[in-house]
Design a protein around this motif. Structure first.
Motif, PDB file in Angstrom:
ATOM      1  N   THR A 225      31.936 -42.373 -24.729  1.00 48.55           N
ATOM      2  CA  THR A 225      33.467 -43.418 -24.059  1.00 48.55           C
ATOM      3  C   THR A 225      34.334 -43.544 -24.595  1.00 48.55           C
ATOM      4  OG1 THR A 225      31.148 -43.744 -22.256  1.00 48.55           O
ATOM      5  CG2 THR A 225      33.699 -44.212 -21.684  1.00 48.55           C
ATOM      6  N   LEU A 226      33.915 -45.121 -25.526  1.00 47.57           N
ATOM      7  CA  LEU A 226      34.537 -45.861 -25.905  1.00 47.57           C
ATOM      8  C   LEU A 226      33.897 -46.399 -27.166  1.00 47.57           C
ATOM      9  CD1 LEU A 226      36.322 -49.308 -24.286  1.00 47.57           C
ATOM     10  CD2 LEU A 226      34.725 -49.229 -26.272  1.00 47.57           C
ATOM     11  N   ILE A 227      34.578 -46.728 -28.535  1.00 51.04           N
ATOM     12  CA  ILE A 227      34.110 -46.519 -29.781  1.00 51.04           C
ATOM     13  C   ILE A 227      35.005 -48.255 -30.041  1.00 51.04           C
ATOM     14  CG2 ILE A 227      33.610 -46.664 -32.098  1.00 51.04           C
ATOM     15  CD1 ILE A 227      34.018 -43.733 -31.643  1.00 51.04           C
ATOM     16  N   ARG A 228      33.965 -49.163 -30.857  1.00 50.60           N
ATOM     17  CA  ARG A 228      35.375 -50.793 -30.744  1.00 50.60           C
ATOM     18  C   ARG A 228      34.559 -51.089 -32.505  1.00 50.60           C
ATOM     19  NH1 ARG A 228      33.160 -56.023 -31.465  1.00 50.60           N
ATOM     20  NH2 ARG A 228      30.788 -55.359 -30.691  1.00 50.60           N
ATOM     21  N   CYS A 229      35.414 -51.193 -32.910  1.00 47.14           N
ATOM     22  CA  CYS A 229      35.072 -51.679 -33.849  1.00 47.14           C
ATOM     23  C   CYS A 229      36.357 -53.037 -34.554  1.00 47.14           C
ATOM     24  CB  CYS A 229      36.676 -50.559 -35.188  1.00 47.14           C
ATOM     25  SG  CYS A 229      35.633 -48.925 -34.659  1.00 47.14           S
TER      26      CYS A 229
ATOM     27  N   GLY B 192      44.954 -57.909 -36.604  1.00 48.03           N
ATOM     28  CA  GLY B 192      45.441 -56.859 -36.292  1.00 48.03           C
ATOM     29  C   GLY B 192      44.705 -56.079 -34.308  1.00 48.03           C
ATOM     30  N   ALA B 193      45.054 -56.156 -33.623  1.00 48.73           N
ATOM     31  CA  ALA B 193      44.790 -54.949 -32.776  1.00 48.73           C
ATOM     32  C   ALA B 193      45.140 -53.724 -32.522  1.00 48.73           C
ATOM     33  CB  ALA B 193      44.448 -55.342 -31.519  1.00 48.73           C
ATOM     34  N   SER B 194      44.244 -52.702 -31.896  1.00 53.74           N
ATOM     35  CA  SER B 194      44.736 -51.782 -31.744  1.00 53.74           C
ATOM     36  C   SER B 194      43.947 -50.812 -30.346  1.00 53.74           C
ATOM     37  CB  SER B 194      45.140 -50.532 -33.635  1.00 53.74           C
ATOM     38  OG  SER B 194      45.370 -49.295 -32.251  1.00 53.74           O
ATOM     39  N   MET B 195      44.431 -50.226 -29.971  1.00 49.72           N
ATOM     40  CA  MET B 195      43.738 -49.704 -28.487  1.00 49.72           C
ATOM     41  C   MET B 195      44.435 -48.040 -28.724  1.00 49.72           C
ATOM     42  SD  MET B 195      44.341 -50.225 -24.204  1.00 49.72           S
ATOM     43  CE  MET B 195      43.402 -51.712 -24.344  1.00 49.72           C
ATOM     44  N   MET B 196      43.577 -47.337 -28.690  1.00 49.31           N
ATOM     45  CA  MET B 196      43.578 -45.591 -28.780  1.00 49.31           C
ATOM     46  C   MET B 196      42.972 -44.896 -28.065  1.00 49.31           C
ATOM     47  SD  MET B 196      42.753 -45.671 -32.875  1.00 49.31           S
ATOM     48  CE  MET B 196      43.361 -46.547 -34.330  1.00 49.31           C
ATOM     49  N   GLN B 197      43.679 -43.978 -27.922  1.00 44.18           N
ATOM     50  CA  GLN B 197      43.061 -43.095 -26.877  1.00 44.18           C
ATOM     51  C   GLN B 197      43.375 -41.336 -27.517  1.00 44.18           C
ATOM     52  OE1 GLN B 197      45.453 -41.506 -23.421  1.00 44.18           O
ATOM     53  NE2 GLN B 197      44.022 -41.728 -21.846  1.00 44.18           N
ATOM     54  N   LEU B 198      41.831 -40.778 -27.246  1.00 51.47           N
ATOM     55  CA  LEU B 198      41.558 -40.056 -28.267  1.00 51.47           C
ATOM     56  C   LEU B 198      41.774 -38.750 -27.224  1.00 51.47           C
ATOM     57  CD1 LEU B 198      40.264 -42.079 -29.767  1.00 51.47           C
ATOM     58  CD2 LEU B 198      38.832 -40.390 -30.330  1.00 51.47           C
ATOM     59  N   GLU B 199      41.779 -37.065 -27.767  1.00 52.19           N
ATOM     60  CA  GLU B 199      42.333 -36.170 -27.346  1.00 52.19           C
ATOM     61  C   GLU B 199      41.727 -35.902 -26.182  1.00 52.19           C
ATOM     62  OE1 GLU B 199      41.786 -32.995 -29.778  1.00 52.19           O
ATOM     63  OE2 GLU B 199      40.670 -33.768 -30.905  1.00 52.19           O
ATOM     64  N   ASP B 200      40.331 -36.245 -26.031  1.00 52.31           N
ATOM     65  CA  ASP B 200      39.318 -35.856 -24.722  1.00 52.31           C
ATOM     66  C   ASP B 200      39.400 -37.290 -23.845  1.00 52.31           C
ATOM     67  OD1 ASP B 200      37.646 -37.527 -26.494  1.00 52.31           O
ATOM     68  OD2 ASP B 200      36.316 -36.866 -26.064  1.00 52.31           O
ATOM     69  N   ASN B 201      40.157 -38.399 -24.320  1.00 52.35           N
ATOM     70  CA  ASN B 201      40.614 -39.827 -22.817  1.00 52.35           C
ATOM     71  C   ASN B 201      39.425 -40.012 -23.436  1.00 52.35           C
ATOM     72  OD1 ASN B 201      42.612 -38.202 -22.039  1.00 52.35           O
ATOM     73  ND2 ASN B 201      41.560 -37.965 -20.205  1.00 52.35           N
ATOM     74  N   THR B 202      38.509 -40.791 -25.254  1.00 52.27           N
ATOM     75  CA  THR B 202      37.446 -41.570 -25.501  1.00 52.27           C
ATOM     76  C   THR B 202      38.563 -42.248 -25.605  1.00 52.27           C
ATOM     77  OG1 THR B 202      36.202 -40.058 -26.257  1.00 52.27           O
ATOM     78  CG2 THR B 202      35.825 -41.461 -27.161  1.00 52.27           C
ATOM     79  N   MET B 203      38.324 -43.774 -25.645  1.00 44.71           N
ATOM     80  CA  MET B 203      38.975 -44.734 -26.167  1.00 44.71           C
ATOM     81  C   MET B 203      38.510 -45.371 -27.263  1.00 44.71           C
ATOM     82  SD  MET B 203      39.072 -46.508 -22.415  1.00 44.71           S
ATOM     83  CE  MET B 203      37.469 -45.968 -21.609  1.00 44.71           C
ATOM     84  N   ALA B 204      38.974 -46.412 -28.148  1.00 45.36           N
ATOM     85  CA  ALA B 204      39.273 -46.534 -29.423  1.00 45.36           C
ATOM     86  C   ALA B 204      39.243 -48.119 -29.150  1.00 45.36           C
ATOM     87  CB  ALA B 204      39.167 -45.854 -30.604  1.00 45.36           C
ATOM     88  N   LEU B 205      38.963 -49.646 -29.450  1.00 47.83           N
ATOM     89  CA  LEU B 205      39.739 -50.060 -29.617  1.00 47.83           C
ATOM     90  C   LEU B 205      38.996 -51.012 -31.300  1.00 47.83           C
ATOM     91  CD1 LEU B 205      37.962 -51.752 -26.714  1.00 47.83           C
ATOM     92  CD2 LEU B 205      40.723 -51.533 -26.929  1.00 47.83           C
ATOM     93  N   LEU B 206      40.060 -51.329 -31.528  1.00 46.01           N
ATOM     94  CA  LEU B 206      39.850 -51.561 -33.202  1.00 46.01           C
ATOM     95  C   LEU B 206      40.659 -53.191 -33.692  1.00 46.01           C
ATOM     96  CD1 LEU B 206      39.789 -48.506 -33.952  1.00 46.01           C
ATOM     97  CD2 LEU B 206      40.919 -48.510 -35.657  1.00 46.01           C
ATOM     98  N   VAL B 207      39.541 -53.950 -33.952  1.00 43.07           N
ATOM     99  CA  VAL B 207      40.096 -55.176 -35.133  1.00 43.07           C
ATOM    100  C   VAL B 207      39.480 -55.433 -36.420  1.00 43.07           C
ATOM    101  CG1 VAL B 207      40.147 -57.813 -34.618  1.00 43.07           C
ATOM    102  CG2 VAL B 207      39.480 -56.251 -33.192  1.00 43.07           C
ATOM    103  N   ALA B 208      41.391 -55.287 -36.564  1.00 36.90           N
ATOM    104  CA  ALA B 208      41.546 -55.836 -38.136  1.00 36.90           C
ATOM    105  C   ALA B 208      41.653 -57.065 -38.900  1.00 36.90           C
ATOM    106  CB  ALA B 208      41.937 -54.526 -38.416  1.00 36.90           C
TER     107      ALA B 208
END
Ligand code: NAI
Length: 341
Positions: free
Chosen positions: A149-153, A221-237
């Motif tokens: 559902t979601l990947i947080r990095c 920086g922070a980024s919110m992403m939506q994947l092709e199947d609507n899985t979500m990703a939240l990245l903090v770098a």
């Protein structure tokens, strides 16, 4: 089996790690040549690592040294040119991430790599070779946490490395926070999910280090992403982890969650003192991913001997840079960026 003769370009923070691994831990390979602009690095390679040939020009190393393969650990903006030159010389190539910082340059590189299918090309996304990440990947692939559902990095460099980074980014193009740092997490998102990113929204702030404004770079920086199947990703770098080198990944699925390196532990020791209970943390990428760097280089050499291509490809390089650049564009424009296919 014939030993693989290797030449390495770049002997800085990353190149030295690869050079030491080849010399000390990979008996199937011999480091016969090194190339750097820095005299002390070349001297050190001769005296401490026993390397015979040292060059200040990459082209000269390719012409003169009798090598089968090159390891590219030069600044990111030079990767494309170095890959293309080495491929055209008939060599196998291992290249550090990112494969390049500009999409057109990467597309030129892909064309050349595709022209030499018998030569091995390996891109240095070493987290894929870390045992904890491999363990987690197997669990995800076995369906043990259900559908993702979601990947947080989190990928945050130690504050103590900022001086080195400022030097690195002043000397040459780093590609910015997303192409330089978050790219590892972008690769993990694609690797774990097996899906492509379709849109990103990213923001950033320079609070602890406003001097990064002058470099056009970000401290966090922070980024919110939506994947092709609507899985979500939240990245903090970021570049300001005062406690050490903080890389943490969380995968949330329909049947469970996985966390990798919730705390960036150095080892199994807890220190009980007047601070309370202290858990030492790993301080540097070369410490946290020591084994992964070794295992990816070993894989490169074994792939050459076995004549098979490794799992991390030029296409992974292109996609990760496209996504990283979309994050940067989103920061610059304040808008969500669609990734066209
Ligand atoms: P660095 O600045 O410490 O070292 C750069 C090296 O490249 C130096 O030895 C310099 O003499 C050499 N060099 C520069 N221009 C050259 C040229 N035209 N010809 C030949 N040699 C040249 O850089 P660092 O931190 O080692 O980064 C190198 C690459 O490794 C970058 O692409 C970076 O993104 C990547 N990297 C990957 C990491 C990972 O976690 N996988 C961690 C750190 C860096």
């Amino acid at each position: 089996m014939k030993k693989i003769n290797v030449g390495i370009v770049g002997l800085g923070r990353m190149g030295l790690t690869h050079a030491e691994n080849i010399v000390e831990r990979i008996p199937e390979a011999v480091l016969v040549a090194v190339c750097s602009f820095v005299d002390e690095e070349l001297q050190m390679a001769k005296t401490k690592l026993g390397v015979e040939k040292a060059y200040t020009s990459f082209e000269n190393m390719l012409l003169d040294a009798e090598i089968d393969a090159v390891v590219i650990a030069s600044p990111s903006g030079l990767h494309g040119e170095h890959i293309r030159l080495a491929m055209k010389k008939g060599l196998h190539v291992f290249c550090e991430k990112p494969i390049g910082v500009e999409v057109e340059d990467i597309e030129r590189t892909i064309e050349v790599v595709e022209g030499y299918p018998k030569q091995i090309f390996h891109l240095g996304f070493m987290r894929r070779y870390d045992k904890s990440y491999q363990y987690a990947k197997q669990k995800v692939d076995n369906g043990e946490i259900g559908d993702l559902t979601l990947i947080r990095c989190y990928g945050i460099d130690p504050a103590s490395e900022l001086g080195n980074f400022v030097q690195f980014a002043t000397n040459s193009k780093s590609g910015g926070l997303f192409a330089d740092m978050a790219i590892h997490d972008i690769d993990l998102v694609r690797w774990f999910s097996g899906k492509e990113v379709k849109r990103v929204w990213a923001i950033g702030k320079n609070t602890a280090y406003p001097e990064l404004d002058d470099l056009g770079d970000l401290e966090t920086g922070a980024s919110m992403m939506q994947l092709e199947d609507n899985t979500m990703a939240l990245l903090v770098a970021g570049r300001n982890a005062t406690h050490g080198y903080h890389v943490e990944t969380e995968l949330i699925g329909t049947k469970g969650m996985l966390r990798i390196a919730q705390e960036p532990e150095k080892n199994h020791v807890s220190i009980f003192n007047n601070q309370g209970v202290v858990r030492p943390t790993s301080q540097h990428f070369s410490e946290r991913f020591k084994e992964a760097f070794f295992r990816e280089m070993k894989e490169f050499i074994l792939c050459i001997q076995d004549g098979k291509q490794p799992g991390v490809t030029v296409y992974d390089g292109l996609e990760s840079t496209v996504i990283a650049n979309a994050c940067q564009e989103s920061v610059d424009t304040g808008k969500m960026v669609e990734i066209s296919k």
